[in-house]
Design a protein around this motif. Structure first.
Motif, PDB file in Angstrom:
ATOM      1  N   ARG A 115       1.880 122.449  31.530  1.00 13.01           N
ATOM      2  CA  ARG A 115       2.128 121.014  31.682  1.00 13.01           C
ATOM      3  C   ARG A 115       3.031 120.794  32.901  1.00 13.01           C
ATOM      4  O   ARG A 115       3.591 121.731  33.453  1.00 13.01           O
ATOM      5  CB  ARG A 115       2.797 120.444  30.432  1.00 13.01           C
ATOM      6  N   SER A 116       3.219 119.549  33.277  1.00 14.38           N
ATOM      7  CA  SER A 116       4.053 119.226  34.431  1.00 14.38           C
ATOM      8  C   SER A 116       5.537 119.255  34.083  1.00 14.38           C
ATOM      9  O   SER A 116       6.379 119.192  34.977  1.00 14.38           O
ATOM     10  CB  SER A 116       3.684 117.844  34.980  1.00 14.38           C
ATOM     11  N   TYR A 117       5.865 119.342  32.800  1.00 16.48           N
ATOM     12  CA  TYR A 117       7.257 119.352  32.351  1.00 16.48           C
ATOM     13  C   TYR A 117       7.621 120.733  31.816  1.00 16.48           C
ATOM     14  O   TYR A 117       6.753 121.601  31.621  1.00 16.48           O
ATOM     15  CB  TYR A 117       7.483 118.285  31.279  1.00 16.48           C
ATOM     16  N   ARG A 118       8.925 120.935  31.582  1.00 17.45           N
ATOM     17  CA  ARG A 118       9.410 122.222  31.068  1.00 17.45           C
ATOM     18  C   ARG A 118       8.931 122.453  29.635  1.00 17.45           C
ATOM     19  O   ARG A 118       9.008 121.562  28.792  1.00 17.45           O
ATOM     20  CB  ARG A 118      10.935 122.281  31.095  1.00 17.45           C
ATOM     21  N   ILE A 119       8.499 123.687  29.386  1.00 18.71           N
ATOM     22  CA  ILE A 119       8.125 124.103  28.029  1.00 18.71           C
ATOM     23  C   ILE A 119       8.772 125.450  27.750  1.00 18.71           C
ATOM     24  O   ILE A 119       8.647 126.385  28.544  1.00 18.71           O
ATOM     25  CB  ILE A 119       6.595 124.243  27.864  1.00 18.71           C
ATOM     26  N   ALA A 120       9.464 125.547  26.635  1.00 20.09           N
ATOM     27  CA  ALA A 120       9.949 126.840  26.152  1.00 20.09           C
ATOM     28  C   ALA A 120       8.833 127.458  25.322  1.00 20.09           C
ATOM     29  O   ALA A 120       8.450 126.923  24.284  1.00 20.09           O
ATOM     30  CB  ALA A 120      11.202 126.656  25.307  1.00 20.09           C
ATOM     31  N   CYS A 121       8.280 128.557  25.803  1.00 21.40           N
ATOM     32  CA  CYS A 121       7.140 129.220  25.163  1.00 21.40           C
ATOM     33  C   CYS A 121       7.655 130.322  24.236  1.00 21.40           C
ATOM     34  O   CYS A 121       8.451 131.157  24.663  1.00 21.40           O
ATOM     35  CB  CYS A 121       6.227 129.827  26.218  1.00 21.40           C
ATOM     36  N   VAL A 122       7.181 130.329  22.990  1.00 24.02           N
ATOM     37  CA  VAL A 122       7.633 131.304  21.995  1.00 24.02           C
ATOM     38  C   VAL A 122       6.411 132.028  21.445  1.00 24.02           C
ATOM     39  O   VAL A 122       5.630 131.462  20.667  1.00 24.02           O
ATOM     40  CB  VAL A 122       8.421 130.627  20.859  1.00 24.02           C
ATOM     41  N   ASP A 123       6.231 133.269  21.859  1.00 24.96           N
ATOM     42  CA  ASP A 123       5.084 134.095  21.464  1.00 24.96           C
ATOM     43  C   ASP A 123       5.510 134.981  20.301  1.00 24.96           C
ATOM     44  O   ASP A 123       6.185 135.997  20.491  1.00 24.96           O
ATOM     45  CB  ASP A 123       4.648 134.932  22.672  1.00 24.96           C
ATOM     46  N   LEU A 124       5.111 134.602  19.086  1.00 21.35           N
ATOM     47  CA  LEU A 124       5.542 135.338  17.896  1.00 21.35           C
ATOM     48  C   LEU A 124       4.897 136.718  17.806  1.00 21.35           C
ATOM     49  O   LEU A 124       5.509 137.653  17.290  1.00 21.35           O
ATOM     50  CB  LEU A 124       5.216 134.531  16.638  1.00 21.35           C
ATOM     51  N   LYS A 125       3.686 136.858  18.281  1.00 25.76           N
ATOM     52  CA  LYS A 125       3.011 138.154  18.194  1.00 25.76           C
ATOM     53  C   LYS A 125       3.705 139.194  19.056  1.00 25.76           C
ATOM     54  O   LYS A 125       3.980 140.316  18.606  1.00 25.76           O
ATOM     55  CB  LYS A 125       1.546 138.029  18.623  1.00 25.76           C
ATOM     56  N   ARG A 126       4.019 138.849  20.297  1.00 26.62           N
ATOM     57  CA  ARG A 126       4.669 139.795  21.202  1.00 26.62           C
ATOM     58  C   ARG A 126       6.186 139.752  21.104  1.00 26.62           C
ATOM     59  O   ARG A 126       6.864 140.576  21.728  1.00 26.62           O
ATOM     60  CB  ARG A 126       4.234 139.522  22.642  1.00 26.62           C
ATOM     61  N   GLN A 127       6.733 138.775  20.360  1.00 31.70           N
ATOM     62  CA  GLN A 127       8.177 138.614  20.229  1.00 31.70           C
ATOM     63  C   GLN A 127       8.835 138.455  21.594  1.00 31.70           C
ATOM     64  O   GLN A 127       9.795 139.135  21.953  1.00 31.70           O
ATOM     65  CB  GLN A 127       8.792 139.781  19.447  1.00 31.70           C
ATOM     66  N   LEU A 128       8.270 137.517  22.350  1.00 33.85           N
ATOM     67  CA  LEU A 128       8.769 137.205  23.691  1.00 33.85           C
ATOM     68  C   LEU A 128       8.901 135.696  23.847  1.00 33.85           C
ATOM     69  O   LEU A 128       8.145 134.933  23.237  1.00 33.85           O
ATOM     70  CB  LEU A 128       7.811 137.728  24.767  1.00 33.85           C
ATOM     71  N   THR A 129       9.845 135.267  24.664  1.00 27.94           N
ATOM     72  CA  THR A 129       9.987 133.846  24.967  1.00 27.94           C
ATOM     73  C   THR A 129      10.299 133.664  26.448  1.00 27.94           C
ATOM     74  O   THR A 129      10.894 134.543  27.078  1.00 27.94           O
ATOM     75  CB  THR A 129      11.084 133.212  24.080  1.00 27.94           C
ATOM     76  N   TRP A 130       9.884 132.542  26.995  1.00 27.62           N
ATOM     77  CA  TRP A 130      10.160 132.211  28.388  1.00 27.62           C
ATOM     78  C   TRP A 130      10.066 130.694  28.552  1.00 27.62           C
ATOM     79  O   TRP A 130       9.634 129.977  27.642  1.00 27.62           O
ATOM     80  CB  TRP A 130       9.185 132.912  29.338  1.00 27.62           C
ATOM     81  N   VAL A 131      10.471 130.191  29.702  1.00 29.91           N
ATOM     82  CA  VAL A 131      10.369 128.763  30.014  1.00 29.91           C
ATOM     83  C   VAL A 131       9.510 128.613  31.255  1.00 29.91           C
ATOM     84  O   VAL A 131       9.708 129.313  32.255  1.00 29.91           O
ATOM     85  CB  VAL A 131      11.757 128.135  30.243  1.00 29.91           C
ATOM     86  N   GLN A 132       8.554 127.696  31.192  1.00 26.83           N
ATOM     87  CA  GLN A 132       7.697 127.458  32.348  1.00 26.83           C
ATOM     88  C   GLN A 132       7.581 125.959  32.615  1.00 26.83           C
ATOM     89  O   GLN A 132       7.781 125.127  31.730  1.00 26.83           O
ATOM     90  CB  GLN A 132       6.299 128.057  32.126  1.00 26.83           C
TER      91      GLN A 132
END
Length: 234
Positions: A115-132
């Motif tokens: 999206r054009s705005y900030r998103i905190a992505c939380v991947d439960l399967k890989r147990q990883l998070t990031w902001v894009q």
């Protein structure tokens, strides 16, 4: 930093470590930072992530520890400061491999919406998070620990609705430093123990202290959070 594979730390923690003490009632951490000396003996034990580690290292995938497996896994552990460097395919070793694989492009599978705005992505399967923001990664990826069985971190779209730097849980009587709440009490926050502890949290997204502190500066109230997948064992 040296990361401990497959042991438990007991006893009191002090100073800043206490400020980041435990997640909401979680059990003591299984993997902890440690500054020990000396190398462990190469193990013949088969670890819980044996197949995954064999596949990542391009070894013969049979799910059984061999002498060659141990040497290869041990070399990886030494390169990345995992202790004991015994060749045991545990949660810290596999988690480190997942993180390395995701660093270049954590959203390669496009599971987190762009999206054009900030998103905190939380991947439960890989147990990883990031902001894009759009296709640009603003922060991360970072390792995390989500909810255990019966207390799963809720999936779908959420929004950061409250930030509290020195939050204290009145339910579990535990500190939650750098809390950023996004869904009915579930929040990003720091813990002092290992985010590789297989027990999981009580629903929150647990982070290392340095990661939680940086994420606090990146996310703003009102930013969107997207959670998907399923943690192993839940």
């Amino acid at each position: 930093m040296i990361v401990r594979e497959g042991t438990r730390r007991r006893g009191a923690v002090t100073g800043l470590v206490l400020a980041a003490a435990l997640t909401l009632g979680a059990a003591p951490p299984a993997d902890v930072a440690h500054s020990g000396a000396g190398a462990a003996a190469c193990t013949g034990r088969t670890g819980p992530y044996q197949r995954q580690v064999e596949r990542w290292l391009k070894l013969r995938v049979d799910g059984r520890q061999s002498g060659g497996d141990c040497v290869a896994v041990r070399a990886f552990q030494r390169r990345h400061g995992i202790k004991p460097d015994s060749g045991f395919a545990g949660a810290v070793t596999w988690g480190t491999m997942r993180l390395i694989s995701a660093r270049k492009n954590p959203n390669a599978a496009r599971r987190c919406p762009v999206r054009s705005y900030r998103i905190a992505c939380v991947d439960l399967k890989r147990q990883l998070t990031w902001v894009q923001k759009g296709k640009r990664v603003l922060w991360g990826p970072a390792p995390m620990r989500s909810g255990r069985a019966g207390y799963r971190t809720r999936t779908g779209w959420h929004r950061v609705y409250w930030k509290h730097r020195n939050h204290w849980s009145s339910i579990y009587h535990s500190p939650m430093p750098y809390s950023q709440f996004f869904d009915r009490g579930q929040a990003f926050h720091a813990i002092s123990g290992s985010i590789y502890d297989p027990n999981g949290s009580w629903g929150c997204v647990n982070l290392r202290l340095a990661d939680a502190r940086t994420l606090w500066r990146v996310l703003k109230k009102g930013d969107r959070v997207y959670v998907w997948g399923r943690r192993s064992g839940t």
